[in-house]
Design a protein around this motif. Structure first.
Motif, PDB file in Angstrom:
ATOM      1  N   ILE A 130       9.388  29.462 -46.240  1.00  0.00           N
ATOM      2  CA  ILE A 130       9.589  28.091 -45.707  1.00  0.00           C
ATOM      3  C   ILE A 130       8.760  28.183 -44.327  1.00  0.00           C
ATOM      4  CG2 ILE A 130      11.628  28.605 -44.293  1.00  0.00           C
ATOM      5  CD1 ILE A 130      12.486  25.724 -45.395  1.00  0.00           C
ATOM      6  N   CYS A 153       1.176  16.440 -45.301  1.00  0.00           N
ATOM      7  CA  CYS A 153       2.466  16.756 -46.201  1.00  0.00           C
ATOM      8  C   CYS A 153       2.573  15.758 -47.239  1.00  0.00           C
ATOM      9  CB  CYS A 153       3.699  16.714 -45.441  1.00  0.00           C
ATOM     10  SG  CYS A 153       3.560  18.120 -44.182  1.00  0.00           S
ATOM     11  N   HIS A 154       2.411  14.500 -47.335  1.00  0.00           N
ATOM     12  CA  HIS A 154       2.480  13.493 -48.617  1.00  0.00           C
ATOM     13  C   HIS A 154       1.473  14.129 -49.545  1.00  0.00           C
ATOM     14  CE1 HIS A 154       4.954  10.177 -47.929  1.00  0.00           C
ATOM     15  NE2 HIS A 154       4.699  10.107 -46.512  1.00  0.00           N
ATOM     16  N   LEU A 156       0.467  17.292 -50.368  1.00  0.00           N
ATOM     17  CA  LEU A 156       0.694  18.604 -50.760  1.00  0.00           C
ATOM     18  C   LEU A 156       1.107  18.574 -52.094  1.00  0.00           C
ATOM     19  CD1 LEU A 156       2.285  20.508 -47.570  1.00  0.00           C
ATOM     20  CD2 LEU A 156      -0.044  20.804 -48.500  1.00  0.00           C
ATOM     21  N   SER A 157       0.563  19.542 -53.016  1.00  0.00           N
ATOM     22  CA  SER A 157       0.724  19.564 -54.388  1.00  0.00           C
ATOM     23  C   SER A 157       2.437  19.638 -54.551  1.00  0.00           C
ATOM     24  CB  SER A 157      -0.006  20.530 -55.319  1.00  0.00           C
ATOM     25  OG  SER A 157       0.708  20.854 -56.249  1.00  0.00           O
ATOM     26  N   GLN A 158       2.897  18.996 -55.393  1.00  0.00           N
ATOM     27  CA  GLN A 158       4.296  19.213 -55.607  1.00  0.00           C
ATOM     28  C   GLN A 158       4.566  20.624 -56.574  1.00  0.00           C
ATOM     29  OE1 GLN A 158       6.683  16.330 -57.824  1.00  0.00           O
ATOM     30  NE2 GLN A 158       4.746  15.110 -58.167  1.00  0.00           N
ATOM     31  N   PHE A 161       4.378  23.112 -53.750  1.00  0.00           N
ATOM     32  CA  PHE A 161       5.357  22.788 -52.136  1.00  0.00           C
ATOM     33  C   PHE A 161       6.327  21.715 -52.515  1.00  0.00           C
ATOM     34  CE2 PHE A 161       1.125  24.452 -50.666  1.00  0.00           C
ATOM     35  CZ  PHE A 161       1.452  25.503 -49.914  1.00  0.00           C
ATOM     36  N   LEU A 162       7.596  21.835 -51.947  1.00  0.00           N
ATOM     37  CA  LEU A 162       8.418  20.494 -51.745  1.00  0.00           C
ATOM     38  C   LEU A 162       8.543  20.789 -50.266  1.00  0.00           C
ATOM     39  CD1 LEU A 162       9.935  18.911 -53.309  1.00  0.00           C
ATOM     40  CD2 LEU A 162      11.817  20.511 -53.263  1.00  0.00           C
ATOM     41  N   VAL A 163       8.382  19.294 -49.982  1.00  0.00           N
ATOM     42  CA  VAL A 163       8.020  18.824 -48.567  1.00  0.00           C
ATOM     43  C   VAL A 163       9.561  17.991 -48.097  1.00  0.00           C
ATOM     44  CG1 VAL A 163       7.263  17.832 -46.494  1.00  0.00           C
ATOM     45  CG2 VAL A 163       5.703  18.706 -48.496  1.00  0.00           C
ATOM     46  N   LEU A 164      10.424  18.540 -47.296  1.00  0.00           N
ATOM     47  CA  LEU A 164      11.488  17.817 -47.235  1.00  0.00           C
ATOM     48  C   LEU A 164      11.250  17.087 -45.553  1.00  0.00           C
ATOM     49  CD1 LEU A 164      14.666  16.901 -46.813  1.00  0.00           C
ATOM     50  CD2 LEU A 164      14.965  19.356 -46.010  1.00  0.00           C
ATOM     51  N   LYS A 165      11.751  15.891 -45.513  1.00  0.00           N
ATOM     52  CA  LYS A 165      11.598  15.236 -44.251  1.00  0.00           C
ATOM     53  C   LYS A 165      13.175  14.606 -43.959  1.00  0.00           C
ATOM     54  CE  LYS A 165      10.112  10.904 -41.508  1.00  0.00           C
ATOM     55  NZ  LYS A 165       9.279   9.835 -41.599  1.00  0.00           N
ATOM     56  N   LEU A 179      10.063  18.381 -40.368  1.00  0.00           N
ATOM     57  CA  LEU A 179       9.811  18.413 -41.698  1.00  0.00           C
ATOM     58  C   LEU A 179       9.771  20.024 -42.032  1.00  0.00           C
ATOM     59  CD1 LEU A 179       6.294  16.488 -41.506  1.00  0.00           C
ATOM     60  CD2 LEU A 179       8.067  15.851 -42.736  1.00  0.00           C
ATOM     61  N   ALA A 180      10.173  20.120 -43.284  1.00  0.00           N
ATOM     62  CA  ALA A 180      10.241  21.678 -43.577  1.00  0.00           C
ATOM     63  C   ALA A 180       9.422  21.668 -45.187  1.00  0.00           C
ATOM     64  CB  ALA A 180      11.893  21.853 -43.900  1.00  0.00           C
ATOM     65  N   ILE A 181       8.624  22.623 -45.231  1.00  0.00           N
ATOM     66  CA  ILE A 181       7.679  22.915 -46.293  1.00  0.00           C
ATOM     67  C   ILE A 181       8.221  24.027 -47.091  1.00  0.00           C
ATOM     68  CG2 ILE A 181       5.396  22.885 -47.085  1.00  0.00           C
ATOM     69  CD1 ILE A 181       4.357  21.740 -44.695  1.00  0.00           C
ATOM     70  N   GLU A 182       8.488  24.103 -48.361  1.00  0.00           N
ATOM     71  CA  GLU A 182       8.864  25.342 -48.868  1.00  0.00           C
ATOM     72  C   GLU A 182       7.901  25.480 -50.032  1.00  0.00           C
ATOM     73  OE1 GLU A 182      13.308  26.577 -50.737  1.00  0.00           O
ATOM     74  OE2 GLU A 182      12.365  24.760 -51.498  1.00  0.00           O
TER      75      GLU A 182
ATOM     76  N   GLN B 167      14.683  13.006 -47.302  1.00  0.00           N
ATOM     77  CA  GLN B 167      13.483  12.710 -48.394  1.00  0.00           C
ATOM     78  C   GLN B 167      12.726  13.786 -48.743  1.00  0.00           C
ATOM     79  OE1 GLN B 167      11.169   9.333 -47.324  1.00  0.00           O
ATOM     80  NE2 GLN B 167      10.862   8.704 -49.431  1.00  0.00           N
ATOM     81  N   ASN B 170       6.507  14.784 -50.761  1.00  0.00           N
ATOM     82  CA  ASN B 170       5.408  14.867 -51.488  1.00  0.00           C
ATOM     83  C   ASN B 170       5.681  14.820 -52.983  1.00  0.00           C
ATOM     84  OD1 ASN B 170       6.742  17.377 -51.930  1.00  0.00           O
ATOM     85  ND2 ASN B 170       4.891  18.467 -52.036  1.00  0.00           N
TER      86      ASN B 170
END
Lengths: 186, 186
Positions: A130, A153-154, A156-158, A161-165, A179-182, B167, B170
């Protein structure tokens, strides 16, 4: 009460990082996250921490030594863009975007180098790992940087990655958000 | 992996609602949240659930009876605006904005009545209580409703409420997101 956004970031990291892993503090600042990460990975782990300001390195070094945590931490006087050159698999990477608290508010992270650093960070992030990006945008270049990071971030390939705001939206004074990117496990 | 937004909403509610309390399902739909809430408050608690579609009432009633949970639930064939007339102190209030899954996609919640219902809900929310608003905005009136609800939440006093927006940014296809409004404890 809802936790503050920094607590949320740390919880997400704690849930994913194992003892002995390598992690990165992309923006050392006063060393708060560096210390947090050094405790988390324990003696067998490794923290690589970046800052371009000598005072950040000096302060963090001092704090780590007093806490007996210096053995597992590598402090780099360099831009976080240098993440690019690391040959590691990181379980977690922390960014604080803005200026050094208590330091020169004119020296801030900047959109273009921040995006390059985030891109480099995502390349070394292990599956299931993460990246947390705390966005303090109450400074001159803050709004531009915030927009750039969100736009990046918008896209980034789902699949990867999964991007939480995570944001408290009824706050005044451009409150920081997370923003947390897993990276998805493979 | 990050939990889905519905799981996040339920966790926030579980952490705050005590056995025996009163809670509200503002948009019954297929009764998923009604059942969740009925289990949570147990025999001594009360769930008040709203829907304007008879098929929602019938389906939810049936499910509650099969699960042995009907004793603590009051099903109201009425608009969620009727929350206004309730004389209760609610520990939690759940909204799902959009259409009834499996039902007529032309029948959706609408911005103006939704805002009135949220306002009414906040008036009956006890200190320390929480309102969750799941926003499914992939329908004709969805974007307008989403904008209206967010704008309303932005203006809520930070002395009285804290509004979390959670939310995954991505995602394609206008993925649902969560607004969670906590009334500060006094």
């Amino acid at each position: 009460m809802f936790p503050n956004v920094l607590e949320v970031a740390r919880k997400l990291i704690r849930e994913r990082v194992q003892q002995g892993e390598t992690v990165i503090d992309a923006t050392m600042g006063n060393g708060n996250d560096t210390l947090f990460l050094a405790q988390l990975v324990q003696e067998t782990g490794k923290v690589i921490a970046f800052d371009i300001q000598p005072q950040a390195i000096a302060k963090t070094k001092d704090r780590l030594e007093r806490e007996g945590l210096a053995d597992r931490v590598e402090l780099k006087l360099a831009s976080h863009e240098e993440i690019e050159s690391l040959n590691v698999q990181a379980a977690a990477i922390m960014f604080n975007l803005g200026y050094l608290p208590g330091g020169d508010k004119e020296i801030t992270t900047q959109a273009s180098s921040t995006i390059r650093a985030i891109e480099s960070g995502l390349r070394v992030l292990r599956p299931g790992g993460i990246m947390t990006v705390m966005i303090y945008w109450g400074h001159a270049a803050g709004e531009v940087e915030k927009e750039a990071v969100e736009a990046f971030c918008h896209e980034l390939s789902q699949l990867e990655f999964l991007v939480l705001k995570y944001q408290y939206i009824n706050q005044q004074n451009q409150a920081p958000f997370l923003l947390a990117i897993e990276r998805r496990a493979q």
